[in-house]
Enzyme design. Sequence first.
Site, PDB file in Angstrom:
ATOM      1  N   HIS A  54      -0.485 -29.633   9.392  1.00 45.67           N
ATOM      2  CA  HIS A  54      -1.764 -29.021   9.081  1.00 45.67           C
ATOM      3  C   HIS A  54      -2.493 -28.649  10.370  1.00 45.67           C
ATOM      4  CE1 HIS A  54      -2.187 -30.900   4.785  1.00 45.67           C
ATOM      5  NE2 HIS A  54      -1.160 -30.076   4.907  1.00 45.67           N
ATOM      6  N   GLU A  56      -5.552 -29.310  11.399  1.00 49.04           N
ATOM      7  CA  GLU A  56      -6.279 -30.398  12.045  1.00 49.04           C
ATOM      8  C   GLU A  56      -5.334 -31.319  12.809  1.00 49.04           C
ATOM      9  OE1 GLU A  56      -8.424 -29.668   8.032  1.00 49.04           O
ATOM     10  OE2 GLU A  56      -6.391 -29.560   8.856  1.00 49.04           O
ATOM     11  N   THR A 166       1.016  11.280  -2.870  1.00 53.28           N
ATOM     12  CA  THR A 166       1.789  10.215  -2.242  1.00 53.28           C
ATOM     13  C   THR A 166       3.161  10.698  -1.789  1.00 53.28           C
ATOM     14  OG1 THR A 166       2.709   9.485  -4.363  1.00 53.28           O
ATOM     15  CG2 THR A 166       0.636   8.476  -3.665  1.00 53.28           C
ATOM     16  N   TRP A 175       7.541  11.562   6.541  1.00 52.81           N
ATOM     17  CA  TRP A 175       6.485  10.553   6.589  1.00 52.81           C
ATOM     18  C   TRP A 175       5.157  11.250   6.329  1.00 52.81           C
ATOM     19  CZ3 TRP A 175       8.147   5.765   6.592  1.00 52.81           C
ATOM     20  CH2 TRP A 175       9.358   5.447   7.195  1.00 52.81           C
ATOM     21  N   ASP A 205      15.018   5.556  -1.582  1.00 50.00           N
ATOM     22  CA  ASP A 205      14.957   5.248  -0.149  1.00 50.00           C
ATOM     23  C   ASP A 205      15.851   4.094   0.299  1.00 50.00           C
ATOM     24  OD1 ASP A 205      12.990   7.211   0.075  1.00 50.00           O
ATOM     25  OD2 ASP A 205      11.370   5.788  -0.288  1.00 50.00           O
ATOM     26  N   LEU A 209      12.466  -2.855   4.105  1.00 46.31           N
ATOM     27  CA  LEU A 209      11.207  -3.600   3.948  1.00 46.31           C
ATOM     28  C   LEU A 209      11.087  -4.724   4.966  1.00 46.31           C
ATOM     29  CD1 LEU A 209      10.941  -3.789   0.042  1.00 46.31           C
ATOM     30  CD2 LEU A 209      10.084  -2.021   1.583  1.00 46.31           C
TER      31      LEU A 209
END
Length: 343
Positions: A54, A56, A166, A175, A205, A209
């Site tokens: 964590h 802390e 789009t 692009w 495409d 990713l």
Amino acid sequence: MDDARWMAAALALGSRGRGRAAPNPNVGCVIVNDAASGGRVVGRGWTQAGGRPHAEAMALAEAGEKSRGATVYTTLEPCAHVSVRGPACSDLLQLASVARVVIALGDPDPRTDGSGIARLREAGIAVDVGLRADEARSSMAGFLMRRTRARPHVTLKLALSLDGATALGSGISKWITGPEARAHAHLERARHEAILVGRGTIEADDPALDVRLAGLESRAPRRILLSQTEKDGWERIATPHDIAALDGVDHLLVEGGTLTAAAFLAADLVDRLLLYRAPILVGGGRTLPDIGLTDLAEAHGRWRMSDARTLGSDRLEVYERVRDSAVPAKVGTGFAPGDGGKG
């Protein structure tokens, strides 16, 4: 003002864990000596990949003995439950003999939910709650969304021409935007545990990713396919609502295409919009299909702009979904030194 400055530093650290800390929150922590006199940072921490250590615990380990009498700035209430993965942070803060803890948000996890704050105060440690609470909610939106709506926080990315297209009518979209906007989109990928596209995007495409930014290549998100049929190498869900079952995913990025975007918008599952607008006109291009609106009045008041900037020749606009009671009031309070509430 110094408190606000140090909490801003803690929030910046917390952002480093976004997209990697789930199922834990991406918390940031700064430990400061002599905070009342301007201060000197002696410890820094943020939730590490997979949720441990964590923030802390990491900051205390760096500070060592310098944490004695120091002020701790943390973006979420220190946990109060002991886990097989590590001790409770509220206990660690007591053992370190810190003098004061400033907290942005209370933790809605029922294992803590105010008991971390109470434990600190019982030990004689001064606790203030609620500083930069709105920013902390935004920073830990995925963690909070899981606990309030039992699903990931969803960001929808759209690259648009000036006339709202789009892609070309043929479907070609590479692009629309320039390299600066595309680099920013890759940074967004690195801040999400998973990224989702539809079957049409896969067939058109075959996207990787991945994250193509120097130093962040290892932070590529899990790939999710929205489809009725399986595809090798991909996790699949059949409907937008199935995102609730994605284990270990608190932040989901939806990238395409228009049918997938419309499905998530129609289901009212989009919490954040990234609109990248290119200074081009397409004419006759593909646009979003029907998202279920029957009256224009329904479209107004749903979105609030939270950011806008120029990226090369393109324009980025960020919008947040306006929801009623998206996060319970108990998750944060107004800041008041010595405040007695749980936060």
